[in-house]
Design an enzyme around this catalytic site. Structure first.
Site, PDB file in Angstrom:
ATOM      1  N   LEU A   1     -29.053  -0.135  -9.099  1.00  0.00           N
ATOM      2  CA  LEU A   1     -29.277  -1.580  -8.980  1.00  0.00           C
ATOM      3  C   LEU A   1     -30.249  -1.911  -7.865  1.00  0.00           C
ATOM      4  O   LEU A   1     -30.687  -3.055  -7.743  1.00  0.00           O
ATOM      5  CB  LEU A   1     -27.944  -2.294  -8.722  1.00  0.00           C
ATOM      6  CG  LEU A   1     -26.946  -2.302  -9.891  1.00  0.00           C
ATOM      7  CD1 LEU A   1     -25.664  -3.004  -9.468  1.00  0.00           C
ATOM      8  CD2 LEU A   1     -27.551  -2.989 -11.106  1.00  0.00           C
TER       9      LEU A   1
ATOM     10  N   ASP B   1     -11.983  -2.577  -0.745  1.00  0.00           N
ATOM     11  CA  ASP B   1     -12.702  -2.038   0.414  1.00  0.00           C
ATOM     12  C   ASP B   1     -13.945  -2.892   0.660  1.00  0.00           C
ATOM     13  O   ASP B   1     -15.070  -2.398   0.700  1.00  0.00           O
ATOM     14  CB  ASP B   1     -13.084  -0.579   0.162  1.00  0.00           C
ATOM     15  CG  ASP B   1     -13.492   0.150   1.445  1.00  0.00           C
ATOM     16  OD1 ASP B   1     -13.210  -0.363   2.542  1.00  0.00           O
ATOM     17  OD2 ASP B   1     -14.102   1.235   1.343  1.00  0.00           O
TER      18      ASP B   1
END
Length: 287
Positions: free
Chosen positions: A92, A193
């Protein structure tokens, strides 16, 4: 050039029409895996994570977490292939000098948190960094957070070495007080996280998430990481609350709930970052 790549990766790229590997460049970041950017003769690039000594099902759990988040609308890299010792992901890209569109990101996390479950935890254990993340399911959010997100770290070797008996006793006392300190909340789908290195930003400021440790838990437990790390601006929280309102006192509770991060950091690194003192300051305030 690709001698160090898993044979299954090269085979996948060829058979799926992406061509042969022409370039491999290391990518920084991550605690336990080697990460590189792989470019093929078809001019397509991928992110490859490798670990020949990876814990059991590490990459399988990561792939499953990315899939869960993408299914509820969060932008994540597509999983192209997964094996016992590798994970091949869509590249990405990441603009390190670009801040995310904080309002868009706040709304995206809020929509994610609106996906709830009747139990806290997950049907299987996964990983937070290099350590197993225990996801034993229960309908009691206080029990889940106290046992599986706080006390589970006390037996870890670096916690044993870094914390005094008094530290441990104070942590245990705080866990007993959780029902007094944290209001009842639903079990929401969490990334698990959510700190700044797990947020990718493209050139348009569109955020995406990587390295999940998914489970169903308190939304405020997730947001506590944004207060603990990363200089997240107020407009992120304002946009979040527009979509998923929080109960009064949430900002102070984020500080309390950061106990999970502090204990996890001690379990990973010991007192390398003066985290024990941070934990003691938190206990002084809340225990």
């Amino acid at each position: 050039m690709n001698n160090d790549l898993p044979a299954a990766v090269a085979t996948f790229l060829l058979t799926d029409g992406f061509g042969s590997v022409i370039d491999v460049q290391p990518v920084s970041g991550g605690l336990i895996n080697q990460t590189c950017r792989v470019t093929t003769s078809a001019k397509v690039s991928f992110i490859l994570k490798q670990n020949a000594a990876s814990p059991e099902r590490l990459f399988e759990c990561e792939a499953a977490g990315l899939h869960m988040l993408s299914q509820v609308g969060m932008r994540t890299p597509k999983v192209w292939a997964v094996g016992a010792d590798f994970l091949l992901l869509e590249n990405l890209g990441s603009n390190l000098n670009m801040e995310p569109d904080w309002e868009q990101f706040g709304r995206a996390i809020a929509y994610q948190h609106q996906h709830t479950h009747d139990q806290f935890g997950l049907a299987y254990n996964n990983y937070l960094g290099p350590l197993p993340q225990m996801n034993t399911q229960t309908t009691d959010g206080w029990e889940f957070f106290g046992q599986q997100r706080v006390l589970r770290y006390l037996p870890e070797p670096r916690c044993e070495q870094s914390l005094t008996p008094e530290d441990r006793s104070r942590v245990e006392r705080l866990v007993k007080r959780l029902p007094e300190l944290i209001p009842q909340q639903p079990a929401c789908l969490l990334h698990g996280d959510l700190w700044h290195t797990n947020i990718l930003v493209d050139r348009q400021g569109v955020p995406s998430l990587i390295d999940p440790a998914v489970y169903y838990g308190w939304a405020e437990a997730e947001l506590s990481m944004t207060r603990q790390y990363g200089n997240v601006p107020r407009r992120f929280y304002d946009a979040y609350i527009e979509v998923n309102p929080l109960t009064d006192g949430w900002w102070e509770r984020l500080e309390l709930l950061s106990i999970r991060q502090l204990l996890a950091v001690i379990a990973f690194f010991g007192n390398q970052y003066n985290t024990v003192q941070q934990l003691r300051d938190l206990l002084d305030k809340f225990a």
